[in-house]
Design a protein around this motif. Structure first.
Motif, mmCIF file in Angstrom:
data_model
loop_
_atom_site.group_PDB
_atom_site.id
_atom_site.type_symbol
_atom_site.label_atom_id
_atom_site.label_comp_id
_atom_site.label_asym_id
_atom_site.label_seq_id
_atom_site.Cartn_x
_atom_site.Cartn_y
_atom_site.Cartn_z
ATOM 1 N N ASN A 10 -1.030 -10.592 8.790
ATOM 2 C CA ASN A 10 -1.021 -9.284 8.676
ATOM 3 C C ASN A 10 -2.271 -8.636 8.475
ATOM 4 N N LEU A 11 -3.265 -9.593 9.127
ATOM 5 C CA LEU A 11 -4.681 -9.002 8.907
ATOM 6 C C LEU A 11 -5.129 -7.745 9.741
ATOM 7 N N LEU A 12 -4.418 -7.799 11.055
ATOM 8 C CA LEU A 12 -4.820 -6.514 11.878
ATOM 9 C C LEU A 12 -4.012 -5.368 11.050
ATOM 10 N N ALA A 13 -2.930 -5.547 10.364
ATOM 11 C CA ALA A 13 -2.295 -4.317 9.869
ATOM 12 C C ALA A 13 -3.110 -3.832 8.619
ATOM 13 N N PHE A 14 -3.707 -4.825 8.036
ATOM 14 C CA PHE A 14 -4.551 -4.603 6.723
ATOM 15 C C PHE A 14 -5.821 -3.766 7.450
ATOM 16 N N GLY A 15 -6.488 -4.306 8.309
ATOM 17 C CA GLY A 15 -7.776 -3.696 9.041
ATOM 18 C C GLY A 15 -7.464 -2.294 9.408
ATOM 19 N N PHE A 16 -6.314 -1.920 9.955
ATOM 20 C CA PHE A 16 -5.730 -0.782 10.442
ATOM 21 C C PHE A 16 -5.681 0.360 9.046
ATOM 22 N N THR A 17 -5.144 -0.488 8.183
ATOM 23 C CA THR A 17 -4.976 0.513 6.976
ATOM 24 C C THR A 17 -6.156 0.889 6.214
ATOM 25 N N VAL A 18 -7.307 -0.061 6.303
ATOM 26 C CA VAL A 18 -8.526 0.209 5.824
ATOM 27 C C VAL A 18 -9.233 1.356 6.686
ATOM 28 N N PHE A 19 -8.951 1.135 8.028
ATOM 29 C CA PHE A 19 -9.655 2.131 8.944
ATOM 30 C C PHE A 19 -9.067 3.476 8.493
ATOM 31 N N CYS A 20 -7.599 3.739 8.506
ATOM 32 C CA CYS A 20 -6.838 4.768 8.013
ATOM 33 C C CYS A 20 -7.650 5.603 6.612
ATOM 34 N N MET A 22 -10.470 5.017 5.440
ATOM 35 C CA MET A 22 -11.834 5.438 5.903
ATOM 36 C C MET A 22 -11.790 6.955 6.429
ATOM 37 N N VAL A 23 -10.840 6.976 7.351
ATOM 38 C CA VAL A 23 -10.702 8.332 7.898
ATOM 39 C C VAL A 23 -10.134 9.157 7.077
ATOM 40 N N ALA A 24 -9.230 9.061 6.179
ATOM 41 C CA ALA A 24 -8.743 10.244 4.998
ATOM 42 C C ALA A 24 -9.944 10.656 4.074
ATOM 43 N N ILE A 25 -10.838 9.572 3.807
ATOM 44 C CA ILE A 25 -11.907 9.827 2.943
ATOM 45 C C ILE A 25 -12.856 10.864 3.792
ATOM 46 N N ASN A 26 -13.311 10.319 4.778
ATOM 47 C CA ASN A 26 -14.245 11.487 5.721
ATOM 48 C C ASN A 26 -13.527 12.731 6.065
ATOM 49 N N ALA A 27 -12.201 12.775 6.470
ATOM 50 C CA ALA A 27 -11.615 14.027 6.579
ATOM 51 C C ALA A 27 -11.283 14.798 5.586
ATOM 52 N N PHE A 28 -11.358 14.412 4.220
ATOM 53 C CA PHE A 28 -11.488 15.468 2.966
ATOM 54 C C PHE A 28 -12.960 15.619 2.825
ATOM 55 N N ASN A 29 -14.015 14.918 3.073
ATOM 56 C CA ASN A 29 -15.219 15.390 2.935
ATOM 57 C C ASN A 29 -15.586 16.249 4.294
ATOM 58 N N PHE A 30 -14.836 16.244 5.178
ATOM 59 C CA PHE A 30 -15.143 17.485 6.219
ATOM 60 C C PHE A 30 -14.902 18.775 5.931
ATOM 61 N N ILE A 31 -13.682 18.857 5.190
ATOM 62 C CA ILE A 31 -12.962 19.921 5.059
ATOM 63 C C ILE A 31 -13.550 20.723 3.907
ATOM 64 N N PHE A 100 -13.552 11.020 -3.021
ATOM 65 C CA PHE A 100 -12.502 10.669 -4.244
ATOM 66 C C PHE A 100 -10.822 10.965 -3.844
ATOM 67 N N LEU A 101 -10.891 12.495 -3.496
ATOM 68 C CA LEU A 101 -9.709 13.032 -3.305
ATOM 69 C C LEU A 101 -9.055 12.474 -1.985
ATOM 70 N N GLY A 102 -9.980 12.184 -0.792
ATOM 71 C CA GLY A 102 -9.252 11.426 0.214
ATOM 72 C C GLY A 102 -8.964 10.093 0.037
ATOM 73 N N PHE A 103 -9.772 9.514 -0.740
ATOM 74 C CA PHE A 103 -9.398 8.191 -0.978
ATOM 75 C C PHE A 103 -7.850 8.135 -1.885
ATOM 76 N N SER A 104 -7.859 8.842 -2.759
ATOM 77 C CA SER A 104 -6.555 8.989 -3.984
ATOM 78 C C SER A 104 -5.231 9.452 -2.821
ATOM 79 N N MET A 105 -5.537 10.311 -2.128
ATOM 80 C CA MET A 105 -4.373 11.005 -1.399
ATOM 81 C C MET A 105 -4.149 9.758 -0.405
ATOM 82 N N SER A 106 -4.907 9.008 0.105
ATOM 83 C CA SER A 106 -4.690 8.075 1.145
ATOM 84 C C SER A 106 -3.767 6.941 0.478
ATOM 85 N N LEU A 107 -4.338 6.670 -0.832
ATOM 86 C CA LEU A 107 -3.676 5.419 -1.681
ATOM 87 C C LEU A 107 -2.021 5.791 -1.700
ATOM 88 N N ILE A 108 -2.025 7.088 -2.171
ATOM 89 C CA ILE A 108 -0.693 7.528 -2.555
ATOM 90 C C ILE A 108 0.349 7.603 -1.710
#
Length: 226
Positions: A10-20, A22-31, A100-108
């Protein structure tokens, strides 16, 4: 969540999750461009997840619900000071707070869509069902949409998607194009968060996951061109 091993199928799925994440972290920083917006996006996400618990029959444990309420309370308290509702002091998220908000929301959201063992172990949350994966897009729709549309605008202009500018949704609404005040811009974007969640809920419940995913990627250019 754990660390993937190289031989993990499931390494590909793990990598995709990490990518998502990272997107969430940057998305919250953007807004995080006007007072209360990043906090509002987080608060709305938490409220919608609690509503989704009933609509989709997730079966959150009391400890799981208490965790969501505790996070909500912390962000809400911050927002009171961030919006200047109490005289005598004003605080801001900064990059560390918004990421941190982006990271927290993505984990939840990952927990609720994947029923992760980590959260089950720490919050006693043996959930009965999982949140449909497309709802992760709709719950965090506005941060994702802003991130996607701003990145697209920058790339089409020949610039890096990470280059700072004033092409965010909140800049467009509160700038010369729409002319809204910052407070009305916040209200408008919160209304869009409500719309996106209920649209996604309808598509997912009534038409299924595939249509819900397609609907999201139709919704993005609708906002972009609108």
């Amino acid at each position: 969540i754990g660390i993937a091993k190289l031989e993990d199928p499931n390494l590909l799925a793990f990598g995709f999750t990490v990518f998502c994440v990272m997107v969430a972290i940057n998305a919250f920083n953007f807004i995080d461009g006007i007072d209360g917006l990043a906090a509002s996006a987080s608060l709305m996400a938490l409220v919608h997840l609690i509503i989704a618990d009933t609509l989709f029959g997730i079966g959150l444990s009391p400890a799981g619900k208490q965790m969501l309420i505790a996070v909500f309370s912390c962000i809400f308290t911050f927002m009171i000071f961030n919006m200047g509702l109490i005289k005598g002091g004003k605080i801001f998220l900064g990059d560390s707070g918004s990421t941190f908000l982006g990271f927290s929301m993505s984990l939840i959201v990952i927990h609720l869509t994947q029923n992760s063992a980590y959260f089950a172990a720490h919050f006693g949350n043996d959930i009965e069902s999982t949140l449909p994966a497309p709802m992760a897009l709709w719950v965090l729709a506005m941060p994702f949409i802003d991130f996607l549309t701003v990145s697209l605008r920058r790339i089409m202009s020949g610039h890096s998607p990470m280059r700072a500018d004033r092409k965010h949704l909140h800049h467009i609404l509160s700038g010369k194009r729409a002319g809204l005040s910052k407070r009305n811009t916040l209200v408008c974007l919160v209304a869009m968060m409500l719309l996106s969640f209920w649209l996604g809920t309808f598509l997912t419940l009534q038409l299924g996951n595939l249509v819900s995913i397609i609907g999201f990627f139709v919704f993005v250019p609708t906002i972009y061109f609108g």
